[in-house]
Design an enzyme around this catalytic site. Structure first.
Site, short mmCIF file in Angstrom:
data_model
loop_
_atom_site.label_atom_id
_atom_site.label_comp_id
_atom_site.label_asym_id
_atom_site.label_seq_id
_atom_site.Cartn_x
_atom_site.Cartn_y
_atom_site.Cartn_z
N GLU A 16 39.82 34.35 40.53
CA GLU A 16 39.26 33.32 39.68
C GLU A 16 40.32 32.27 39.34
O GLU A 16 39.99 31.09 39.13
CB GLU A 16 38.70 33.92 38.38
CG GLU A 16 37.81 32.97 37.59
CD GLU A 16 37.02 33.67 36.50
OE1 GLU A 16 35.86 34.07 36.75
OE2 GLU A 16 37.57 33.84 35.39
N HIS A 37 41.08 58.11 53.25
CA HIS A 37 40.00 58.66 54.05
C HIS A 37 38.88 57.64 54.23
O HIS A 37 37.74 58.01 54.53
CB HIS A 37 39.48 59.94 53.40
CG HIS A 37 40.51 61.02 53.32
ND1 HIS A 37 40.66 61.97 54.31
CD2 HIS A 37 41.48 61.26 52.40
CE1 HIS A 37 41.67 62.78 53.98
NE2 HIS A 37 42.18 62.38 52.82
N GLY A 91 39.63 33.63 29.54
CA GLY A 91 39.03 34.96 29.48
C GLY A 91 39.81 36.02 30.22
O GLY A 91 40.02 37.13 29.71
N ARG A 92 40.27 35.70 31.42
CA ARG A 92 40.97 36.70 32.22
C ARG A 92 42.39 36.97 31.73
O ARG A 92 43.08 37.83 32.26
CB ARG A 92 40.97 36.28 33.69
CG ARG A 92 41.53 34.89 33.95
CD ARG A 92 41.19 34.43 35.38
NE ARG A 92 41.59 33.07 35.66
CZ ARG A 92 40.89 31.99 35.35
NH1 ARG A 92 39.73 32.12 34.71
NH2 ARG A 92 41.31 30.78 35.67
N GLU A 121 24.77 36.99 30.22
CA GLU A 121 24.73 38.45 30.29
C GLU A 121 25.09 39.08 28.95
O GLU A 121 24.44 40.04 28.50
CB GLU A 121 25.68 38.96 31.37
CG GLU A 121 25.34 38.51 32.79
CD GLU A 121 25.97 37.17 33.15
OE1 GLU A 121 25.96 36.81 34.33
OE2 GLU A 121 26.46 36.45 32.23
N LYS A 131 26.01 29.74 36.96
CA LYS A 131 25.33 29.85 35.67
C LYS A 131 24.29 28.76 35.50
O LYS A 131 23.16 29.01 35.04
CB LYS A 131 26.36 29.77 34.53
CG LYS A 131 27.36 30.90 34.48
CD LYS A 131 28.33 30.68 33.32
CE LYS A 131 29.38 31.77 33.24
NZ LYS A 131 30.34 31.53 32.14
N LYS A 140 33.65 34.06 24.03
CA LYS A 140 34.27 32.90 23.40
C LYS A 140 33.21 31.87 23.01
O LYS A 140 33.22 31.34 21.90
CB LYS A 140 35.29 32.28 24.34
CG LYS A 140 36.07 31.13 23.70
CD LYS A 140 36.86 30.32 24.72
CE LYS A 140 37.95 31.13 25.35
NZ LYS A 140 38.82 30.31 26.23
#
Length: 583
Positions: free
Chosen positions: A388, A419, A302-303, A247, A547, A241
């Protein structure tokens, strides 16, 4: 004639909508959010505290034995999903009290505010309009007098245009070969949601185009991915955005350098790079043509963004008709969430059960256990969505909360966990509620594998509920011919407390429509809990701090800043890296 990639130009009215949102921020937020409640001071909260004491010795095993209708009383079907929540530490009174809490915090008003485009993100002065992204053509949603729906569907038409051109082989690379691979470069919500959906719907994958994801800044991930690709037939989608997420930007720069090293040219860059961003200037400065930029709005977090142009890789992977089915499924859940009574409202009930365990039973985590290989990444998406959103310690007005908020979300796929960490669920000292998710039909049946998979899912939830008593453990060992002394020694180790709560979500099969409903259900569950606690589910300031600090650490690592870090540990680790790093 040379085939040139083309996208329809920018979105008319986009900036007017953004301006309207900015104007809206300057107005007072609705009173509901200006006056957050202390949920622990409400009468419904005290009633639940008293009820919790009364439920101290409640036994699910006994409740099922006493009430043959318990399953029917605590199950619900909607939007292609079937929810069994009968294996919970609840009775009818519990449900009534939890619904009473929802009413006291004015959940109905909060839901209306969310869908009406009111400012529900108080710290950033924004609405949260991800639900607008799945509304049908013809719907209207005004933000300060401006209808945002035409712009939403104009972007959807852009996506349709791009997907059609790539699938039809009309979008070609610098050697005039069709695009065969699409790499989505993004992180967080620009990665987790799209990856979940495109992998969950792999059975709907379109032939001829493979989708890949690049998120981590680790060079090994970039190396392993590009080893599988040819630059001349690869399209990169830079999804950010802000277009300055570290990253994503570093990986985009690496991708451009790789493309050029493989024989591509700056002049043909537009054939291989597009962007999803609200920062057109930064994307253009990177080298992406303005007509190749898909817009994002600041009212989509974003999420919550997989329904937007961030979902481009989903549409490319499964085709546009299936992508629209995904949106339609989410829309049906939106309708259910807005209209169903709370006693029969799937996301509301799941949210209230989470409050019940987190705030009244001391549960600190929640397990997500999908019994479907294609759903293996749903836990990662729900981790971000939940943690978040509700990992907050202050209310909407900045005052401290007076109770615990969001839980730790964890888990993993199917029988594998049985397991591994299921042992903790069954015999550990912590109470950990769980959601089991399982389809009835497998897309890839092998002998009786799916019947065993489904049986394992049901038996795990059954074992969590039933457990095994001391007398049952002793009888089991005696039946094996053990001596009384050995029975006495071993039986305590085989006792399983039981009475551990779980929900089971069943779908006929993982289709686009049902998956859309499932993801939207969890979105709404998270929102409901944020309303109960009075917190903001749509900001993430804690993410921003790391950040900011990361830039200073990086500058010290590379020697461009010789000042000392604020703490000895960080400085010591910087010194250790610099003293031993080679290359």
């Amino acid at each position: 004639m040379q085939s040139i990639p083309r996208l329809t130009s920018g979105v008319p009215g986009l900036f007017s909508v953004q301006k309207a949102v900015q104007v809206k921020r300057k107005t007072a937020a609705m009173a509901y959010y200006r006056t957050p409640h202390d949920v622990t001071a409400l009468p419904a909260w005290q009633a639940l505290k008293d009820h919790r004491q009364a439920m101290q010795d409640f036994s699910m095993r006994e409740a099922f034995n006493a009430d043959p209708q318990r399953f029917n009383q605590f199950t619900l079907s909607s939007c292609g999903l079937f929810l069994d929540y009968s294996k919970n530490l609840i009775n009818a009174e519990t449900r009534n009290l939890l619904v009473g809490l929802a009413n006291e915090v004015d959940l109905k008003g909060a839901i209306k505010a969310l869908f009406d485009g009111e400012i529900v993100n108080a710290s950033e002065g924004r609405p949260a309009l991800h639900t607008a992204l799945r509304r049908p053509v013809g719907d209207k949603l005004s933000v300060n007098g401006v209808n945002v729906m035409p712009d939403v569907h104009k972007v959807l038409n852009q996506i349709t245009d791009l997907v059609g051109r790539i699938h039809d082989g009309l979008w070609r690379g610098y050697t005039e070969k069709p695009i065969t691979d699409v790499v989505n470069i993004g992180i967080g919500g620009s990665f987790l949601g799209p990856e979940l959906v495109s992998e969950a719907l792999l059975s709907y994958a379109q032939k001829g185009v493979r989708c890949h994801y690049l998120a981590n800044i680790d060079g090994s991930e970039f190396h392993e991915l590009t080893q599988k690709l040819r630059a001349e037939t690869t399209l990169f989608i830079v999804s950010s955005k802000s277009f300055n997420t570290l990253e994503t930007l570093k990986n985009a720069q690496a991708a451009r350098a790789w493309y050029l090293a493989q024989g591509g040219s700056e002049a043909e860059l537009y054939r291989h790079f597009i962007a999803v961003s609200s920062n057109n200037a930064a994307a253009v400065a990177f080298g992406i043509r303005e007509e190749n930029i898909f817009p994002m709005w600041d009212w989509v977090g974003g999420r919550y963004s997989l329904w937007s142009a961030i979902g481009l890789p989903i549409a490319l992977a499964i085709g546009m008709s299936n992508f629209k089915e995904l949106l339609s499924g989410a829309y049906t859940m939106d309708q259910h969430f807005q209209t169903a009574p709370f006693e029969q409202n799937m996301p509301v009930l799941l949210a209230l059960l989470g409050v019940w365990y987190g705030n009244f039973w001391g549960a600190q985590s929640h397990a997500i256990l999908p019994y479907d290989h294609y759903l293996r990444n749903i836990t990662k998406h729900l981790q971000q969505l939940d943690m978040e959103s509700n990992g907050k310690s202050v209310r909407q007005d900045g005052t401290s909360v007076s109770t615990d908020t969001g839980p730790v979300i964890w888990g993993g796929v199917g029988c594998n966990g049985q397991h591994a960490y299921h042992q903790l669920l069954h015999q550990g000292t912590q109470l950990i509620p769980a959601d089991f998710i399982v389809p009835i039909v497998s897309f890839n049946p092998v002998a009786d594998h799916h019947q065993w998979l489904y049986a394992n899912c049901l038996s795990q939830s059954q074992a969590l509920m039933l457990g095994k008593t001391q007398p049952e453990a002793e009888a089991e060992l005696r039946d094996k011919g053990m001596s009384e002394e050995d029975v006495r020694k071993l039986a305590p180790h085989k006792v399983i407390p039981g009475n551990r709560p779980s929900n089971t979500l069943v779908v006929e099969r993982i289709s686009p429509r049902r998956l859309g409903a499932l993801v939207a259900m969890y979105e709404h569950k998270v929102f409901v809990q944020s309303v109960v606690w009075g917190i903001n589910a749509f900001d993430q300031w804690g993410v921003e701090l790391g950040k900011e600090l990361g830039k200073g650490v990086y500058n010290r690592l590379v020697g461009s800043d010789e000042s000392v870090a604020d703490d000895a540990s960080t400085q010591g680790l910087i010194n250790y890296f610099r003293g031993r790093h080679r290359g």
